[in-house]
Design a protein around this motif. Structure first.
Motif, PDB file in Angstrom:
ATOM      1  N   PHE A   1       0.839  -1.207   0.000  1.00 32.64           N
ATOM      2  CA  PHE A   1       0.000   0.000   0.000  1.00 32.64           C
ATOM      3  C   PHE A   1       0.869   1.251   0.000  1.00 32.64           C
ATOM      4  CE2 PHE A   1      -4.207  -1.683   2.034  1.00 32.64           C
ATOM      5  CZ  PHE A   1      -4.345  -2.582   1.000  1.00 32.64           C
ATOM      6  N   GLU A   2       1.959   1.221   0.776  1.00 29.72           N
ATOM      7  CA  GLU A   2       2.849   2.378   0.817  1.00 29.72           C
ATOM      8  C   GLU A   2       3.383   2.706  -0.571  1.00 29.72           C
ATOM      9  OE1 GLU A   2       6.517   3.967   3.555  1.00 29.72           O
ATOM     10  OE2 GLU A   2       6.518   1.835   3.016  1.00 29.72           O
ATOM     11  N   GLN A   3       3.757   1.685  -1.324  1.00 27.98           N
ATOM     12  CA  GLN A   3       4.241   1.930  -2.684  1.00 27.98           C
ATOM     13  C   GLN A   3       3.099   2.396  -3.592  1.00 27.98           C
ATOM     14  OE1 GLN A   3       7.573   2.154  -3.204  1.00 27.98           O
ATOM     15  NE2 GLN A   3       7.444   1.812  -0.996  1.00 27.98           N
ATOM     16  N   GLY A   4       1.879   1.965  -3.315  1.00 27.85           N
ATOM     17  CA  GLY A   4       0.719   2.468  -4.049  1.00 27.85           C
ATOM     18  C   GLY A   4       0.509   3.955  -3.797  1.00 27.85           C
ATOM     19  N   ILE A   5       0.745   4.388  -2.559  1.00 32.76           N
ATOM     20  CA  ILE A   5       0.647   5.814  -2.232  1.00 32.76           C
ATOM     21  C   ILE A   5       1.711   6.591  -2.991  1.00 32.76           C
ATOM     22  CG2 ILE A   5       0.958   7.514  -0.377  1.00 32.76           C
ATOM     23  CD1 ILE A   5      -0.315   5.382   1.518  1.00 32.76           C
ATOM     24  N   VAL A   6       2.941   6.085  -2.975  1.00 33.36           N
ATOM     25  CA  VAL A   6       4.043   6.756  -3.684  1.00 33.36           C
ATOM     26  C   VAL A   6       3.700   6.878  -5.170  1.00 33.36           C
ATOM     27  CG1 VAL A   6       6.461   6.570  -4.391  1.00 33.36           C
ATOM     28  CG2 VAL A   6       5.814   6.042  -2.022  1.00 33.36           C
ATOM     29  N   LEU A   7       3.224   5.808  -5.766  1.00 39.10           N
ATOM     30  CA  LEU A   7       2.867   5.819  -7.184  1.00 39.10           C
ATOM     31  C   LEU A   7       1.772   6.854  -7.463  1.00 39.10           C
ATOM     32  CD1 LEU A   7       3.288   4.440  -9.959  1.00 39.10           C
ATOM     33  CD2 LEU A   7       1.458   2.863  -9.317  1.00 39.10           C
ATOM     34  N   ALA A   8       0.776   6.922  -6.586  1.00 37.80           N
ATOM     35  CA  ALA A   8      -0.312   7.883  -6.770  1.00 37.80           C
ATOM     36  C   ALA A   8       0.165   9.326  -6.601  1.00 37.80           C
ATOM     37  CB  ALA A   8      -1.435   7.589  -5.778  1.00 37.80           C
ATOM     38  N   GLU A   9       1.190   9.538  -5.783  1.00 35.49           N
ATOM     39  CA  GLU A   9       1.666  10.897  -5.513  1.00 35.49           C
ATOM     40  C   GLU A   9       2.708  11.388  -6.509  1.00 35.49           C
ATOM     41  OE1 GLU A   9       2.829  10.897  -1.380  1.00 35.49           O
ATOM     42  OE2 GLU A   9       0.734  11.070  -0.740  1.00 35.49           O
TER      43      GLU A   9
END
Length: 151
Positions: free
Chosen positions: A17-25
């Motif tokens: 999920f943390e990497q999903g946040i990074v990707l979205a940001e």
């Protein structure tokens, strides 16, 4: 759907999920370096008495996350001495628009109130219009916009 406290056994999914946040940001922040980035010490947040990490499950699958942690303002001019900072708000793409983030947000707000905190803050990119609208709908107001210039 159930919302519960995260455990160490959830770390693998939470790191994804943390990497999903990074990707979205990334589209909102050109200063992020390439490659894997870690914003959070998730294990420390799970173990700390001054934070609460939540996950929402549907059909035994973790579909969302968020945390609240107690922070000090770092100045002597605020009219509060501690506040709750919310972060790690993530919902798997296929579950967005179903009110899942609101479930977590409500639980984090209730936890913050139970800690006697009257100030709750979070950061969101101003260009992330859907997130801004969701937080405004939940009662948050914009406080400060960070400006930058690359020279």
């Amino acid at each position: 759907m159930i919302t519960r406290e995260a455990t160490e056994q959830d770390l693998k999914v939470l790191l994804e999920f943390e990497q999903g946040i990074v990707l979205a940001e990334r589209p909102f922040n050109s200063t992020l370096r390439d490659g894997e980035i870690h914003y959070y010490d998730l294990l420390q947040l799970i173990k700390s008495e001054d934070s609460l990490v939540l996950v929402t499950e549907e059909n035994n699958e973790i579909i969302a996350s968020g945390y609240a942690r107690v922070k000090e303002p770092g100045n002597d001019y605020s009219n509060f001495d501690r506040y709750a900072y919310l972060g790690f708000m993530y919902v798997k793409p296929e579950h967005r628009g179903k009110g899942v983030n609101k479930l977590i947000l409500d639980e984090l707000i209730n936890w913050s109130k139970s800690k006697g905190l009257s100030e709750i803050r979070l950061d969101v990119y101003s260009q992330n219009e859907s997130a801004v609208k969701a937080y405004e709908k939940a009662g948050f107001d914009s406080l400060l916009v960070t400006m930058r210039m690359k020279t």
